[in-house]
Design an enzyme around this catalytic site. Structure first.
Site, short mmCIF file in Angstrom:
data_model
loop_
_atom_site.label_atom_id
_atom_site.label_comp_id
_atom_site.label_asym_id
_atom_site.label_seq_id
_atom_site.Cartn_x
_atom_site.Cartn_y
_atom_site.Cartn_z
CB ALA A 62 -0.89 -0.01 1.23
N GLY A 103 0.54 -5.68 -0.06
CA GLY A 103 -0.27 -5.66 -1.28
C GLY A 103 0.54 -6.04 -2.51
CD GLU A 126 -0.21 -6.82 4.66
OE1 GLU A 126 0.55 -7.72 5.08
OE2 GLU A 126 -0.36 -6.57 3.45
#
Ligand code: NAD
Length: 697
Positions: A62, A103, A126
């Site tokens: 991200a 991502g 994450e």
């Protein structure tokens, strides 16, 4: 500018993600990938598509610049992009190099084939921000690598180098040398062999022993990560890859993600992530500010702090002179440093040869003639203005022009210190925390005349020696100690009203602090606070202090160093043992004040102490002593043992809601004991609470 340039190599299209520094998957890049895919799918001459990244990464995941903005969730979302790729009618090959994280890895998992250069860092990190992979990572990774490996990667967030995946379905080939050329060749081969359009979602997780292993993982996570919900959710989401269909698993993953994003723990971890980066940004000191080269250093004073500060320089490979007034003090200081290094080597933290190498970088001296050429000098002598004055006048005489003159003072006025020199622009405060070679915080005190280049250089130096530099304006105690004084006052009031030191410490430590206020005072030395209070009694007769702390000091109980403080200590040990002498002292003190002890809950203890920090923090923010609320939080997290999962006092207040904070403070004031003004909300706090806002916006 197109962030995903499209090119063609014969019958293969190449989409190159190009969004420096790490091809973060922001809205512009996501759109670029979709456009590239559309173009390739519409062109009959194209038979396969290679997706790769320009520069230093395939993709780092991200785009952090988009966090907390509407762009982050705007379509096409990452899930949409992945669905488009996975459902494409022509094979898509991810050509992974350098970094594929979060991502970025999920995107690669949506491709039909994946090839990689060796040495690429592969991770789903994450969990480190208190969430889990939200674009299919928890469902697809276990389908292509051994289940236990997938679970470990997702729960820990740790990176694994690409070559370690040899033999798994994550990578169809590891390509040495020209990755793009290799990927194009691979694409043609796959077409020639008729390998079709394999989708990771269609694979089955192959792990018959999943349930016992999952139970083991749940138990481990419950102890190792007890303050954080994300690792637990990671286990459950990965479990879903075994127990549910792919589509159900994706829905479950999404639900877990949405729950985690709203948890205080995730908010705290994201706050830390951004807060640490924000701390080095000073509005009027742009990144382009020139810095002064620092190749050598000097430290004045070889005591508790001077020795630790010298170690920081030596650890970073910077030669440092250490100056003392007396040979015995110098010898003692050096011996302590050597002992520290030897103990680190024994524990395997540094290599045995590092001991001599680092000692060799520290040169002891008794003469100012030998330090004049240092690029920076850090003064760490007694906390006494006349002593500091003598040192700074001398430094002004001997240091070369352009040398940075820093003081490690914890309470004294840096502007006054600067005025002892003819170069106040070169003077700055560098407030290290004890033990200075261990604690990560460096409070950098910007004087009225401190040069912007001096500030920029000091911030950069902080990073070089492994510290988090946070800037404070000049005031008594700077940010951290000014706030802790109010916390300590409140802790002492709690004793007067009915709590015991061990009850207070236990409550605070259970809440997550590294150490409660009384154990901390015993460690730091109760005489330090006593000395400050004696000054306060003269300077601020209006400010009421509970006298119980003074009574402890009057008995000579200065803490661990005297074998007794709020607790007693056995020789050579650090265990705090409750002491009936202190119980009696407190009981007598209450009797003298006419107070009947009442039962105080842990909740009251926590909130009186934390909101004492918050109220003073609000004043510090309003006065501009701190540039932003997150700076205050970073100081508390890295220098004062505030629980990381709560994000620091200011974020904690925001999460409580400032209206609720103010309301709770009114309740504390109504208890009627001690300094009732204490709980008058700082103007900034009152205003933000009334407006329904928070310190962090
Ligand atoms: P310390 O007493 O352990 O050491 C001070 C050293 O300075 C002694 O070795 C002394 O011989 C030497 N010294 C005194 N006058 C000198 C002079 N004129 N020239 C050269 N050397 C001289 O004290 P410390 O705890 O290391 O504190 C040093 C400074 O750091 C103080 O300003 C203190 O407020 C600050 N500080 C201390 C702590 C802490 O936890 N100890 C934390 C942050 C900041």
């Amino acid at each position: 500018m197109n962030q995903a340039p499209y090119s063609v190599q014969g019958d293969v299209a190449v989409i190159t993600m190009s969004s420096p520094p790490v091809n973060g998957l922001g809205l512009g890049l996501r759109r670029g990938i979709v456009e590239g895919m559309n173009q390739a799918l519409a062109d009959p001459a194209i038979r396969a598509i290679v997706l790769t990244g320009a520069g230093k990464a395939f993709s780092g995941g991200a785009d952090i610049r988009e966090f907390n903005t509407p762009q982050a969730s705007a379509e096409p979302s990452l899930g949409t992009v992945i669905d488009l790729i996975e459902g494409a009618t022509k094979p898509v090959i991810a050509a992974v190099h350098s970094v594929a994280m979060g991502g970025g890895l999920e995107l690669a998992l949506g491709c039909h084939f994946r090839v990689a250069s060796p040495g690429a860092q592969i991770a789903l990190p994450e969990v480190k921000l208190g969430v889990l992979p939200g674009a299919g990572g928890t469902q697809r990774l276990p389908r292509v690598v051994p289940f236990t490996m997938a679970l470990n990667m997702i729960v820990s967030g740790q990176a694994v180098p690409s070559e370690k995946f040899k033999g798994t379905r994550l990578f169809d080939a590891i390509i040495e040398g020209d990755l793009l050329g290799g990927a194009v060749t691979f694409a043609r081969q796959a077409l020639a062999e008729g390998r079709g359009l394999p989708r990771v979602r269609d694979l089955k997780v192959d792990f018959p022993m999943a349930e016992p292993f999952l139970q083991f993982a749940r138990n481990t996570v419950a102890t190792v990560a007890r303050n954080y919900p994300a690792p637990r959710k990671c286990v459950e989401a990965v479990a879903a890859s075994v127990t549910m269909s792919f589509d159900e698993g994706i829905r479950f993953e999404h639900q877990c993600f949405m729950e985690l994003v709203e948890t205080p723990e995730s908010k705290a971890l994201r706050h830390v992530f951004f807060g640490e980066r924000a701390a080095s940004k000073i509005p009027d000191v742009p990144d382009s500010t020139p810095v002064r080269p620092i190749a050598s250093a000097a430290v004045i004073g070889a005591g508790t702090m001077g020795g630790g500060i010298a170690m920081n320089f030596a650890n970073a490979g910077i030669a440092v002179k250490m100056l003392e007034v007396r040979q015995d003090a110098l010898d003692r200081g050096l011996a302590v440093i050597r002992r520290n290094y030897e103990s680190s080597a024994k524990k395997g933290r540094i290599k045995p040869e590092d001991v001599e190498r680092r000692m060799g970088l520290i040169t002891p001296t008794l003469s100012y003639d030998e330090i004049g050429s240092a690029d920076i000098v850090v003064e760490a002598v007694f906390e006494d203005m006349p002593v500091k004055e003598a040192v700074f006048r001398k430094l002004d005489e001997v240091m070369k022009p352009g040398a940075i003159l820093a003081s490690n003072t914890s309470t004294l006025d840096v502007n006054q210190i600067a005025a002892f020199t003819r170069r106040p622009q070169d003077v700055i405060g560098t407030h290290f925390f004890s033990p200075a070679n261990v604690m990560r915080l460096l409070e950098i005190v910007r004087g009225e005349h401190t040069g912007k280049d001096v500030l920029a250089t000091t911030l950069q130096l902080a990073r070089r020696i492994g510290k988090l530099g946070v800037v404070s304006g000049v005031c008594d105690g700077f940010i951290g100690n000014r706030m802790i004084e109010q916390y300590s006052r409140q802790a002492a009031y709690l004793l007067e009203e009915g709590a015991s030191p061990q009850q207070v410490d236990r409550a605070v430590e259970k809440w997550g602090f590294a150490m409660g206020p009384f154990r901390m005072a015993d460690l730091a030395g109760n005489d330090v606070g006593w000395y400050i209070r004696k000054r306060r009694y003269l300077e601020r007769p209006d400010m009421l202090y509970p006298k119980v702390a003074d009574k402890v000091c009057e008995l000579g109980r200065f803490g661990q160093k005297t074998g007794a403080g709020y607790y007693r200590y056995e020789a050579g040990k650090r265990d705090a043992i409750p002491d009936p002498v202190i119980d009696q002292l407190i009981t007598d003190h209450r009797a003298e004040l006419g107070i009947t002890a009442r039962r105080i809950t842990d909740d009251e203890i926590i909130h009186r102490l934390v909101f004492a920090l918050v109220n003073e923090g609000a004043r510090i923010l309003e006065e501009g002593i701190a540039l932003r609320a997150s700076d205050i939080d970073m100081i508390y997290l890295t220098g004062y043992g505030f629980p990381v999962h709560r994000g620091g006092p200011m974020l904690y207040a925001d999460i409580c809601g400032l209206y609720n904070v103010v309301n709770r403070m009114k309740g504390f004031a109504a208890l009627g004991h001690g300094d009732t003004d204490f709980w008058t909300p700082a103007p900034l706090l009152a205003r933000l609470a009334a407006e329904g806002k928070g310190f962090n916006g």
